[in-house]
Every structure is written in structure tokens, then in C-alpha cells.
Design a protein around this motif. Sequence first.
Motif, PDB file in Angstrom:
ATOM      1  N   ILE A   1      44.129 -10.852  43.284  1.00 46.99           N
ATOM      2  CA  ILE A   1      43.871  -9.727  43.371  1.00 46.99           C
ATOM      3  C   ILE A   1      44.743  -8.874  44.460  1.00 46.99           C
ATOM      4  O   ILE A   1      44.992  -9.607  45.833  1.00 46.99           O
ATOM      5  N   HIS A   2      45.283  -7.846  44.406  1.00 45.27           N
ATOM      6  CA  HIS A   2      46.475  -7.379  45.274  1.00 45.27           C
ATOM      7  C   HIS A   2      45.641  -6.212  45.943  1.00 45.27           C
ATOM      8  O   HIS A   2      44.795  -5.413  45.174  1.00 45.27           O
ATOM      9  N   TYR A   3      46.091  -6.044  46.946  1.00 45.20           N
ATOM     10  CA  TYR A   3      45.527  -4.855  47.854  1.00 45.20           C
ATOM     11  C   TYR A   3      46.397  -3.976  48.486  1.00 45.20           C
ATOM     12  O   TYR A   3      47.476  -4.531  49.064  1.00 45.20           O
ATOM     13  N   VAL A   4      46.173  -2.819  48.467  1.00 47.12           N
ATOM     14  CA  VAL A   4      46.759  -1.804  49.267  1.00 47.12           C
ATOM     15  C   VAL A   4      45.851  -0.903  49.884  1.00 47.12           C
ATOM     16  O   VAL A   4      44.962  -0.266  49.434  1.00 47.12           O
ATOM     17  N   GLY A   5      46.077  -0.778  51.263  1.00 50.82           N
ATOM     18  CA  GLY A   5      45.192   0.034  52.062  1.00 50.82           C
ATOM     19  C   GLY A   5      45.246  -0.481  53.480  1.00 50.82           C
ATOM     20  O   GLY A   5      46.013  -1.409  54.113  1.00 50.82           O
ATOM     21  N   ASP A   6      43.930  -0.224  54.174  1.00 47.51           N
ATOM     22  CA  ASP A   6      43.835  -0.320  55.437  1.00 47.51           C
ATOM     23  C   ASP A   6      43.452  -1.793  55.931  1.00 47.51           C
ATOM     24  O   ASP A   6      42.746  -2.656  54.972  1.00 47.51           O
ATOM     25  N   ARG A   7      43.742  -2.430  56.997  1.00 51.34           N
ATOM     26  CA  ARG A   7      43.278  -3.609  57.687  1.00 51.34           C
ATOM     27  C   ARG A   7      41.967  -3.990  57.820  1.00 51.34           C
ATOM     28  O   ARG A   7      41.403  -5.081  57.267  1.00 51.34           O
ATOM     29  N   GLY A   8      41.166  -2.931  58.191  1.00 54.37           N
ATOM     30  CA  GLY A   8      39.657  -2.996  58.149  1.00 54.37           C
ATOM     31  C   GLY A   8      38.851  -3.342  56.966  1.00 54.37           C
ATOM     32  O   GLY A   8      38.000  -4.576  56.936  1.00 54.37           O
ATOM     33  N   THR A   9      39.265  -2.660  55.906  1.00 52.80           N
ATOM     34  CA  THR A   9      38.650  -2.937  54.568  1.00 52.80           C
ATOM     35  C   THR A   9      39.144  -4.542  54.045  1.00 52.80           C
ATOM     36  O   THR A   9      38.591  -5.275  53.462  1.00 52.80           O
TER      37      THR A   9
ATOM     38  N   GLU B   1      46.078  -9.715  38.819  1.00 52.03           N
ATOM     39  CA  GLU B   1      45.047  -9.585  38.122  1.00 52.03           C
ATOM     40  C   GLU B   1      44.140  -8.397  38.313  1.00 52.03           C
ATOM     41  O   GLU B   1      43.611  -8.115  37.134  1.00 52.03           O
ATOM     42  N   LYS B   2      44.107  -8.077  39.569  1.00 50.85           N
ATOM     43  CA  LYS B   2      43.362  -6.942  39.545  1.00 50.85           C
ATOM     44  C   LYS B   2      44.020  -6.277  40.907  1.00 50.85           C
ATOM     45  O   LYS B   2      44.668  -6.742  41.496  1.00 50.85           O
ATOM     46  N   LEU B   3      43.683  -4.828  41.051  1.00 47.23           N
ATOM     47  CA  LEU B   3      44.206  -4.084  42.339  1.00 47.23           C
ATOM     48  C   LEU B   3      42.934  -3.492  43.216  1.00 47.23           C
ATOM     49  O   LEU B   3      42.197  -2.892  42.671  1.00 47.23           O
ATOM     50  N   ILE B   4      43.149  -3.542  44.396  1.00 45.09           N
ATOM     51  CA  ILE B   4      42.036  -2.613  45.112  1.00 45.09           C
ATOM     52  C   ILE B   4      43.065  -1.981  45.874  1.00 45.09           C
ATOM     53  O   ILE B   4      43.822  -2.249  46.698  1.00 45.09           O
ATOM     54  N   VAL B   5      42.229  -0.651  46.088  1.00 44.72           N
ATOM     55  CA  VAL B   5      43.271   0.436  46.711  1.00 44.72           C
ATOM     56  C   VAL B   5      42.247   1.230  47.878  1.00 44.72           C
ATOM     57  O   VAL B   5      41.425   1.608  47.392  1.00 44.72           O
TER      58      VAL B   5
ATOM     59  N   LYS C   1      48.962   4.226  38.439  1.00 47.74           N
ATOM     60  CA  LYS C   1      49.487   4.490  37.022  1.00 47.74           C
ATOM     61  C   LYS C   1      50.051   3.403  36.260  1.00 47.74           C
ATOM     62  O   LYS C   1      50.022   3.164  35.111  1.00 47.74           O
ATOM     63  N   GLU C   2      50.645   2.597  37.039  1.00 47.96           N
ATOM     64  CA  GLU C   2      51.171   1.161  36.605  1.00 47.96           C
ATOM     65  C   GLU C   2      50.140   0.351  36.095  1.00 47.96           C
ATOM     66  O   GLU C   2      50.222  -0.408  35.192  1.00 47.96           O
ATOM     67  N   ALA C   3      49.112   0.044  36.605  1.00 46.56           N
ATOM     68  CA  ALA C   3      47.960  -0.473  36.420  1.00 46.56           C
ATOM     69  C   ALA C   3      47.234  -0.121  35.334  1.00 46.56           C
ATOM     70  O   ALA C   3      47.042  -0.728  34.315  1.00 46.56           O
ATOM     71  N   VAL C   4      47.324   1.045  34.931  1.00 46.75           N
ATOM     72  CA  VAL C   4      46.697   1.793  33.594  1.00 46.75           C
ATOM     73  C   VAL C   4      47.638   1.407  32.602  1.00 46.75           C
ATOM     74  O   VAL C   4      46.980   0.733  31.468  1.00 46.75           O
ATOM     75  N   LEU C   5      48.916   1.380  32.809  1.00 48.31           N
ATOM     76  CA  LEU C   5      49.941   1.173  31.691  1.00 48.31           C
ATOM     77  C   LEU C   5      49.860  -0.457  31.268  1.00 48.31           C
ATOM     78  O   LEU C   5      49.740  -0.703  29.916  1.00 48.31           O
TER      79      LEU C   5
END
Length: 173
Positions: free
Chosen positions: A2-10, A31-35, A47-51
Motif C-alpha cells: 500500500i502506497h501512501y501520499v500525505g501527512d505524517r500523522g495519518t 497494490e493500493k493507494l492511500i492519499v 488519475k494513474e491509479a484509475v487507468l
Amino acid sequence: MIHYVGDRGTFEYFVKLDIPIIFSNSLAQAEKLIVTEYSENAVRLIKEAVLINIPVLAILDGFQSVIKAFDGICDEIECSEGKQEWAVVDTSVPIYRGLETAIQVCRGKPVGILETVMPSELDCISRSNDGDIIAVSNLIAPGKFGNIYGLNFYISSGLTPDAEKIITNFINL
């Protein structure tokens, strides 16, 4: 992974739940993305994940990234950020599987998408008790939800008691 893009706290919240997650700005081997951020990079990754059909869970600012990825527009709305309230959820959507149709959530950012300008590729999957759209999913056919989810409520707050179930449902997609 699972790839993550965002803040450190979450990110640390997910780590505490023993979710195998890494910070990444690439979907290589994802395999999955959390933003959890609103940025051009987050919009690009969604957008890339949708494709390439990678499930996305976008939370808080990530909600705005999902809206923008589908060419929608968020606008400021009147609400009390950080306040617990009831939300009506569509339990036919996989991330809400096993939940009641009304759950308590901690309200997110004071932004929303207006139904009059909502992209046809998105649909509401949750409304606040005021009727505001607080969660969306993409549609892959009329009435058939895809695997991109944007939630405008705090998932890491104790004021969202069903958060772990939502996360587990997402991980098990």
C-alpha cells in the motif's frame, strides 16, 4: 504494498494499525493507494491509479484530490470541521460493507462538491446529517461503483468509531 501520499500523522495512525504501508510518490509495485493531501502530485497519482485499476482511499484533503482528478470542483461549505455527526452511508459500497446505514463520523474540511456540477463519473456514497456529500466513489457503469473512494471525514479520529472497519474493508478489496 500500500502506497501512501500525505501527512505524517495519518501515516503513523496506519502504522499503529499494523497496515503494511510506505510513503511513495510512485505507483510502481503498488497494490493500493492511500492519499491524504490535496496536491497536483496526488491528483496525478489518482488519475494513474484509475487507468491501471489500483484501489484508492482518499481521506480529507485527498477527497479534494479525487474530485479534481475527475475534473470536479470543490467549494467551501458551511460546516463544523472536527465535529462528530451522523452520516448516512451506502452499504452496497465495499468500503462500507458490514456497517449500519447511519454511522458517526468526525466531520472533515469545510469543502464539498455541489451536486449540480458533480462529474458523471462520481457518485455520492455518504451524506452528512445536513445533506452534504461527504464521500464519493467513481462509477464504472451506471449504478456500479469502482474502487476509488474519497472521504471527507477524519478516519484517524476516535470520533469516527467505524474507521478501522472502513480501512479493513478497503485493504480487503
